[in-house]
Design a protein around this motif. Structure first.
Motif, short mmCIF file in Angstrom:
data_model
loop_
_atom_site.label_atom_id
_atom_site.label_comp_id
_atom_site.label_asym_id
_atom_site.label_seq_id
_atom_site.Cartn_x
_atom_site.Cartn_y
_atom_site.Cartn_z
N ASN A 103 0.90 -1.12 -0.03
CA ASN A 103 -0.19 -0.10 -0.05
C ASN A 103 1.12 0.93 0.12
N ARG A 104 2.51 1.21 -0.52
CA ARG A 104 3.22 2.07 -0.08
C ARG A 104 2.39 3.69 -1.04
N GLU A 105 1.93 3.17 -2.51
CA GLU A 105 1.74 3.76 -3.48
C GLU A 105 1.10 4.94 -3.07
N ALA A 106 -0.34 4.29 -2.48
CA ALA A 106 -1.89 4.93 -2.20
C ALA A 106 -1.33 5.65 -0.73
N VAL A 107 -0.65 5.31 0.36
CA VAL A 107 -0.19 6.34 1.42
C VAL A 107 0.40 7.07 1.01
N VAL A 108 1.26 7.37 -0.39
CA VAL A 108 2.03 8.55 -0.49
C VAL A 108 0.99 9.64 -1.88
N GLU A 109 0.50 9.15 -2.05
CA GLU A 109 -0.69 9.81 -3.26
C GLU A 109 -1.80 10.12 -1.78
N ALA A 110 -2.30 8.87 -0.49
CA ALA A 110 -3.21 10.54 0.41
C ALA A 110 -2.58 11.33 1.04
N ARG A 111 -0.95 11.18 1.69
CA ARG A 111 -0.63 12.15 1.69
C ARG A 111 -0.54 13.74 0.26
N ARG A 112 -0.03 12.98 -0.18
CA ARG A 112 -0.13 14.18 -1.34
C ARG A 112 -1.24 15.56 -1.50
N GLN A 113 -1.92 14.54 -1.52
CA GLN A 113 -3.49 14.68 -1.62
C GLN A 113 -4.24 15.84 -0.34
N PHE A 114 -3.76 14.98 0.86
CA PHE A 114 -3.59 15.80 2.34
C PHE A 114 -3.00 17.27 2.10
N ASP A 115 -1.17 17.48 2.06
CA ASP A 115 -1.40 17.80 1.88
C ASP A 115 -1.15 19.04 0.94
N ALA A 116 -1.36 19.23 -0.15
CA ALA A 116 -1.93 19.90 -1.30
C ALA A 116 -3.00 21.06 -0.84
N LEU A 117 -4.08 20.44 0.58
CA LEU A 117 -5.78 20.93 1.22
C LEU A 117 -5.06 22.21 2.16
N ASP A 118 -3.46 22.22 2.54
CA ASP A 118 -3.21 22.51 3.35
C ASP A 118 -3.79 23.75 4.84
N ILE A 119 -4.89 22.42 4.59
CA ILE A 119 -5.27 22.58 6.45
C ILE A 119 -4.31 22.95 7.50
N ARG A 120 -4.27 24.15 8.06
CA ARG A 120 -4.01 24.21 9.77
C ARG A 120 -4.58 24.52 10.64
N PRO A 121 -4.69 23.46 12.20
CA PRO A 121 -5.26 23.45 12.74
C PRO A 121 -5.15 24.99 13.29
N ALA A 122 -7.20 24.65 13.90
CA ALA A 122 -7.30 26.01 14.17
C ALA A 122 -6.49 26.47 16.07
#
Length: 122
Positions: A103-122
């Motif tokens: 599942n390495r590729e799936a995790v790398v892709e999920a991280r890429r998508q998450f990081d692209a959202l640039d969500i910062r904690p409130a």
């Protein structure tokens, strides 16, 4: 469910929890080939701090995954080895490794998508 088959919630939580540290599975995998001394483990594990290795071995021994045999020699000699329960944990570590490889590729892709959202904690 009868009282005889029902577990005390506090007891069941304690029994079923393995509290892995960052180094738990690394130590278990290192002991795959058999008995090792503390410094041998430390050398094979690279950057593990001595305190972290000591704590991890103590926790693994307490939980029944590792045996510790001390010899009254100068300098003192201490050997560590997996128990039957530790070998079962080794099987789990192997399965985790296979899961990670699959599942390495799936995790790398999920991280890429998450990081692209640039969500910062409130």
């Amino acid at each position: 469910m009868s009282a005889a088959t029902r577990l005390d919630p506090d007891l069941s939580q304690d029994i079923l929890v393995v509290r892995p540290s960052k180094w738990t599975l690394v130590v278990v995998v290192q002991l795959r080939s058999g008995t090792m001394r503390f410094n041998e483990l430390r050398r094979n594990m690279g950057g593990v701090p001595q305190k972290s290795l000591s704590q991890t071995l103590r926790e693994l021994e307490r939980d029944g995954f590792v045996t510790r045999t001390a010899y009254a020699t100068i300098p003192p000699r201490v050997d560590y080895d997996l128990t039957a329960l530790g070998r079962e944990l080794l099987d789990l570590a192997d399965q985790f490794h296979l899961f990670a490889q699959r599942n390495r590729e799936a995790v790398v892709e999920a991280r890429r998508q998450f990081d692209a959202l640039d969500i910062r904690p409130a």
